[in-house]
Write a protein that holds these residues in place. Sequence first.
Motif, short mmCIF file in Angstrom:
data_model
loop_
_atom_site.label_atom_id
_atom_site.label_comp_id
_atom_site.label_asym_id
_atom_site.label_seq_id
_atom_site.Cartn_x
_atom_site.Cartn_y
_atom_site.Cartn_z
N ALA A 1 -18.20 -8.55 35.44
CA ALA A 1 -19.21 -8.08 36.39
C ALA A 1 -18.94 -6.65 36.78
N ILE A 2 -20.00 -6.00 37.25
CA ILE A 2 -19.90 -4.66 37.81
C ILE A 2 -20.12 -4.76 39.32
N LEU B 1 -6.76 -11.08 36.30
CA LEU B 1 -7.83 -10.23 36.79
C LEU B 1 -7.67 -8.84 36.21
N ILE B 2 -8.73 -8.29 35.66
CA ILE B 2 -8.69 -6.95 35.06
C ILE B 2 -9.65 -6.04 35.81
N TRP B 3 -9.11 -4.98 36.41
CA TRP B 3 -9.94 -3.95 36.99
C TRP B 3 -10.23 -2.93 35.89
N GLN B 4 -11.45 -2.90 35.46
CA GLN B 4 -11.84 -2.11 34.29
C GLN B 4 -12.23 -0.69 34.67
N ASP B 5 -11.80 0.27 33.83
CA ASP B 5 -12.28 1.64 34.00
C ASP B 5 -13.33 1.94 32.92
N MET B 6 -13.88 3.15 32.95
CA MET B 6 -14.96 3.49 32.04
C MET B 6 -14.51 3.49 30.59
N ALA B 7 -13.30 3.99 30.32
CA ALA B 7 -12.81 4.05 28.95
C ALA B 7 -12.71 2.66 28.34
N LEU C 1 -11.07 -12.69 34.56
CA LEU C 1 -12.12 -12.03 35.33
C LEU C 1 -12.00 -10.52 35.15
N VAL C 2 -13.12 -9.90 34.80
CA VAL C 2 -13.18 -8.46 34.62
C VAL C 2 -14.14 -7.87 35.65
N ILE C 3 -13.67 -6.89 36.40
CA ILE C 3 -14.51 -6.22 37.39
C ILE C 3 -14.49 -4.72 37.12
#
Length: 329
Positions: free
Chosen positions: A216-217, A293-299, A264-266
């Motif tokens: 999710a974003i 839990l993964i806090w995702q960046d743009m790359a 979970l990806v945020i």
Amino acid sequence: MKLPRLIPAALVSAVLAFSVAACGSDDSSDTADTTGTAASESGTAASESASWPVTVEHALGSTTVDEKPERIVVMHEAGIDPVLSLGLEPVAMFEIQGGDDNMPWLKDRIDWPEDAALTADRTADPEAIASYDPDLIIVGDVYVDDAKYQELGKIAPTLVYGWPADGPAWQPILDGVATATGLEDKAAEVKQRYNDRIAAIQAQFPGIDKLTYNSAIMNQGQLMYTTNSVFEDLGMVQTDAQKAAGARGTISLERLDELDGDVLVIYDPSGDKKILEDNAQFAALPSVKNGSLIWQDMALGYAVTTASGPLSLDWAVEHITPELTAAVK
């Protein structure tokens, strides 16, 4: 090689597609090598035996390519990986949103203009495109409508592709470019190597293909579901709640317990992370408690969905190995 940044190449649809990917090994350099020099050598031989005209199916219909393309302009974030994987090079491409750091696996490969004018105001610019004298145009569906597509078709054969909700964007582009350039056999090799790499990741993390995930974003205090093509390739599936909500379905901050996937990806471009971290339901989620839990960046979003492909896979897997390790324990 960047041209002056006149207008940022923002891509809202791509941001909504951002998600995460898999785990890696020491095979990354081998993957890059076999998709580069070797692809160029065998690809040249394959194209020499091909014949034209050919017809290519794409999102807005079909396009006839009368002769072998030599000057390709790429205006689709997921289009650059397939082009390079076939051993080809564009004469120009879109400007990477946020700079080259957001596609670091391409840093040593790009030797052509990244031109923001190609998609100024999120619309394909025929004049800017024509300045490169292309004989094949690859463009994302967010940059053209039917009228713009017809206009681009007067410049050069134009192939339009979207970002599928149920699979990777790069594979249809790979097939289309391969047909246009006579490199179908090379495309089959590229896909086989990719599938072999996926199988190796699955073997490294036994049970990964049995996991569920949410992606999710977080934007302006609201969560919206997003896709993750690499997770799907690895055999992971969305949770029932995410499937029921559908593409771009929303999650109420009062029902964060619905985010009950093994992983979970945020993606949090607005810096609202603390809203979630202070929520008791969020803290109780299996992924948060288990370290998956993964806090995702743009790359990472580029690497696994928006601009994913064979070249980005190994870069991506190096960045989330701890979370996937935790998920399969």
